[in-house]
Design a protein around this motif. Structure first.
Motif, PDB file in Angstrom:
ATOM      1  N   ASP A   1      -1.469   2.864  -4.919  1.00  0.00           N
ATOM      2  CA  ASP A   1      -2.004   4.175  -4.082  1.00  0.00           C
ATOM      3  C   ASP A   1      -3.525   3.764  -3.969  1.00  0.00           C
ATOM      4  O   ASP A   1      -4.195   3.789  -5.051  1.00  0.00           O
ATOM      5  N   LEU A   2      -4.215   4.329  -3.117  1.00  0.00           N
ATOM      6  CA  LEU A   2      -5.420   4.430  -2.861  1.00  0.00           C
ATOM      7  C   LEU A   2      -5.935   5.899  -2.617  1.00  0.00           C
ATOM      8  O   LEU A   2      -5.399   6.727  -2.118  1.00  0.00           O
ATOM      9  N   VAL A   3      -7.314   5.990  -3.544  1.00  0.00           N
ATOM     10  CA  VAL A   3      -7.707   7.620  -3.344  1.00  0.00           C
ATOM     11  C   VAL A   3      -9.191   7.195  -2.737  1.00  0.00           C
ATOM     12  O   VAL A   3      -9.902   6.574  -3.196  1.00  0.00           O
ATOM     13  N   LEU A   4      -9.249   7.576  -1.364  1.00  0.00           N
ATOM     14  CA  LEU A   4     -10.448   7.481  -0.502  1.00  0.00           C
ATOM     15  C   LEU A   4     -11.378   8.581  -0.445  1.00  0.00           C
ATOM     16  O   LEU A   4     -11.020   9.826  -0.785  1.00  0.00           O
ATOM     17  N   ALA A   5     -12.535   8.399  -0.097  1.00  0.00           N
ATOM     18  CA  ALA A   5     -13.620   9.462   0.342  1.00  0.00           C
ATOM     19  C   ALA A   5     -13.322   9.952   1.723  1.00  0.00           C
ATOM     20  O   ALA A   5     -13.062   9.119   2.631  1.00  0.00           O
ATOM     21  N   ASP A   6     -13.357  11.344   1.681  1.00  0.00           N
ATOM     22  CA  ASP A   6     -13.156  12.068   3.152  1.00  0.00           C
ATOM     23  C   ASP A   6     -14.281  12.157   3.838  1.00  0.00           C
ATOM     24  O   ASP A   6     -14.403  13.040   4.834  1.00  0.00           O
ATOM     25  N   GLY A   7     -15.582  11.891   3.252  1.00  0.00           N
ATOM     26  CA  GLY A   7     -16.772  11.776   4.125  1.00  0.00           C
ATOM     27  C   GLY A   7     -17.507  13.265   4.041  1.00  0.00           C
ATOM     28  O   GLY A   7     -18.436  13.400   4.724  1.00  0.00           O
ATOM     29  N   LYS A   8     -16.958  13.992   3.252  1.00  0.00           N
ATOM     30  CA  LYS A   8     -17.739  15.532   3.144  1.00  0.00           C
ATOM     31  C   LYS A   8     -18.679  15.345   1.856  1.00  0.00           C
ATOM     32  O   LYS A   8     -18.005  14.787   0.726  1.00  0.00           O
ATOM     33  N   ASN A   9     -19.662  16.091   1.878  1.00  0.00           N
ATOM     34  CA  ASN A   9     -20.567  16.195   0.771  1.00  0.00           C
ATOM     35  C   ASN A   9     -20.082  17.020  -0.195  1.00  0.00           C
ATOM     36  O   ASN A   9     -20.215  18.460   0.156  1.00  0.00           O
TER      37      ASN A   9
ATOM     38  N   ILE B   1       1.152  -1.166  -0.026  1.00  0.00           N
ATOM     39  CA  ILE B   1       0.303  -0.102   0.047  1.00  0.00           C
ATOM     40  C   ILE B   1       0.770   0.942  -0.099  1.00  0.00           C
ATOM     41  O   ILE B   1       1.787   1.449   1.004  1.00  0.00           O
ATOM     42  N   GLY B   2       0.609   2.029  -0.894  1.00  0.00           N
ATOM     43  CA  GLY B   2       1.550   3.237  -1.140  1.00  0.00           C
ATOM     44  C   GLY B   2       0.900   4.320  -0.383  1.00  0.00           C
ATOM     45  O   GLY B   2       0.111   4.181   0.708  1.00  0.00           O
ATOM     46  N   GLU B   3       0.613   5.490  -1.341  1.00  0.00           N
ATOM     47  CA  GLU B   3       0.047   6.769  -0.430  1.00  0.00           C
ATOM     48  C   GLU B   3      -1.349   6.846  -0.470  1.00  0.00           C
ATOM     49  O   GLU B   3      -1.887   6.242  -1.597  1.00  0.00           O
ATOM     50  N   ILE B   4      -1.759   7.045   0.555  1.00  0.00           N
ATOM     51  CA  ILE B   4      -3.413   7.372   0.782  1.00  0.00           C
ATOM     52  C   ILE B   4      -4.020   8.441   0.583  1.00  0.00           C
ATOM     53  O   ILE B   4      -3.246   9.595   1.494  1.00  0.00           O
ATOM     54  N   THR B   5      -4.742   9.062  -0.276  1.00  0.00           N
ATOM     55  CA  THR B   5      -5.078  10.437  -0.587  1.00  0.00           C
ATOM     56  C   THR B   5      -6.606  10.581  -0.380  1.00  0.00           C
ATOM     57  O   THR B   5      -7.327   9.418  -0.414  1.00  0.00           O
ATOM     58  N   TYR B   6      -7.343  11.775  -0.216  1.00  0.00           N
ATOM     59  CA  TYR B   6      -8.633  11.587  -0.091  1.00  0.00           C
ATOM     60  C   TYR B   6      -9.146  12.839  -0.928  1.00  0.00           C
ATOM     61  O   TYR B   6      -8.612  13.808  -1.368  1.00  0.00           O
ATOM     62  N   LYS B   7     -10.685  12.406  -1.513  1.00  0.00           N
ATOM     63  CA  LYS B   7     -11.179  13.336  -2.231  1.00  0.00           C
ATOM     64  C   LYS B   7     -12.543  13.623  -1.630  1.00  0.00           C
ATOM     65  O   LYS B   7     -12.979  12.828  -0.822  1.00  0.00           O
ATOM     66  N   PRO B   8     -13.295  14.794  -1.885  1.00  0.00           N
ATOM     67  CA  PRO B   8     -14.466  15.014  -1.266  1.00  0.00           C
ATOM     68  C   PRO B   8     -15.481  13.986  -1.912  1.00  0.00           C
ATOM     69  O   PRO B   8     -15.580  13.615  -2.981  1.00  0.00           O
ATOM     70  N   ASN B   9     -16.126  13.184  -0.823  1.00  0.00           N
ATOM     71  CA  ASN B   9     -17.015  12.122  -1.175  1.00  0.00           C
ATOM     72  C   ASN B   9     -17.758  11.936   0.145  1.00  0.00           C
ATOM     73  O   ASN B   9     -17.205  11.640   0.970  1.00  0.00           O
ATOM     74  N   ILE B  10     -19.023  11.826   0.065  1.00  0.00           N
ATOM     75  CA  ILE B  10     -19.795  11.416   1.424  1.00  0.00           C
ATOM     76  C   ILE B  10     -19.541  10.190   1.939  1.00  0.00           C
ATOM     77  O   ILE B  10     -19.767  10.007   3.184  1.00  0.00           O
ATOM     78  N   ALA B  11     -19.212   9.201   1.222  1.00  0.00           N
ATOM     79  CA  ALA B  11     -18.976   7.802   1.673  1.00  0.00           C
ATOM     80  C   ALA B  11     -17.527   7.732   2.327  1.00  0.00           C
ATOM     81  O   ALA B  11     -16.360   7.020   1.580  1.00  0.00           O
ATOM     82  N   GLU B  12     -17.363   8.058   3.593  1.00  0.00           N
ATOM     83  CA  GLU B  12     -16.111   8.097   3.962  1.00  0.00           C
ATOM     84  C   GLU B  12     -15.399   6.844   3.986  1.00  0.00           C
ATOM     85  O   GLU B  12     -15.829   5.822   4.167  1.00  0.00           O
ATOM     86  N   ASN B  13     -13.960   6.872   4.063  1.00  0.00           N
ATOM     87  CA  ASN B  13     -13.120   5.859   3.960  1.00  0.00           C
ATOM     88  C   ASN B  13     -13.446   4.750   2.937  1.00  0.00           C
ATOM     89  O   ASN B  13     -13.232   3.532   3.071  1.00  0.00           O
ATOM     90  N   THR B  14     -13.809   5.092   1.842  1.00  0.00           N
ATOM     91  CA  THR B  14     -14.214   4.064   0.860  1.00  0.00           C
ATOM     92  C   THR B  14     -13.405   4.288  -0.361  1.00  0.00           C
ATOM     93  O   THR B  14     -13.094   5.603  -0.414  1.00  0.00           O
ATOM     94  N   VAL B  15     -12.877   3.331  -0.782  1.00  0.00           N
ATOM     95  CA  VAL B  15     -12.047   3.421  -2.249  1.00  0.00           C
ATOM     96  C   VAL B  15     -12.752   4.208  -3.371  1.00  0.00           C
ATOM     97  O   VAL B  15     -13.756   3.358  -3.911  1.00  0.00           O
TER      98      VAL B  15
END
Length: 194
Positions: free
Chosen positions: A175-183, A138-152
């Motif tokens: 590397d994984l891009v995860l949802a940050d839980g923000k709408n 597992i490499g870098e984990i980054t976050y993107k705005p999406n309501i489904a928090e911690n989903t890939v």
């Protein structure tokens, strides 16, 4: 002349002695031939072939009048260089006769390829152990705005989007891009507060 009288004659005993001598001579001749044919008392010490390339193995065994046969190409072992000998049978130091076949196992040329599973919209808690169990890092984990928090939301390999079903070598870093839980569609309307 009956049989019992014949056994006590000189002719009978001469024939028995001749038959015994011929049998002894044939037995010794056979044992001598067997020693010669099986190279009795010949000893060639098996060399240590571990970590040698196939070309080096063939050259070394040819000089000793031995042969090699690859019986397996094992999965990749990082402790050995690719396409080198990992195991041999008989072991180094054992004695064999000429023209004996030495069985060897060879290290694979690299890690095997594994299918990347579909982990899109799966939780981080499921995705990370799944990838690690398949041999990925597992490499870098980054976050993107999406309501489904911690989903890939995306998987990336060398900064490129990785599609599920792609084949990558074990130990590849994903590397994984995860949802940050923000709408992302929720906006704060300042005009209503005035």
């Amino acid at each position: 002349m009956n049989f019992f009288r014949f056994i006590f004659t000189k002719t009978f005993w001469i024939q028995v002695v001749i038959a015994a001598l011929v049998t002894v001579v044939l037995c010794f001749a056979y044992l001598f031939w067997l020693d010669w044919y099986t190279n009795h008392d010949q000893k060639i010490e098996v060399p240590d072939l571990e970590k040698l390339t196939l070309t080096e193995v063939r050259e070394q065994l040819k000089d000793l009048d031995l042969r090699s046969k690859i019986i397996d190409s094992t999965s990749y072992n990082p402790a050995f260089k690719p396409r080198t000998v990992i195991e041999q049978d008989p072991l180094a130091g054992k004695f064999v006769k000429e023209n004996r076949q030495i069985y060897i196992k060879v290290n694979a040329s690299g890690y095997e390829k594994v299918l990347v599973p579909n982990l899109i919209y799966k939780t981080k808690r499921l995705a990370i152990p799944t990838l690690e169990a398949l041999g990925f890092k597992i490499g870098e984990i980054t976050y993107k705005p999406n309501i489904a928090e911690n989903t890939v939301l995306e998987m990336r390999y060398k900064n490129k989007k990785l599609e599920p079903g792609t084949q990558l070598r074990k130990t590849s870093t994903i590397d994984l891009v995860l949802a940050d839980g923000k709408n992302p569609s929720a906006r704060i309307d300042v005009s209503d507060n005035e």
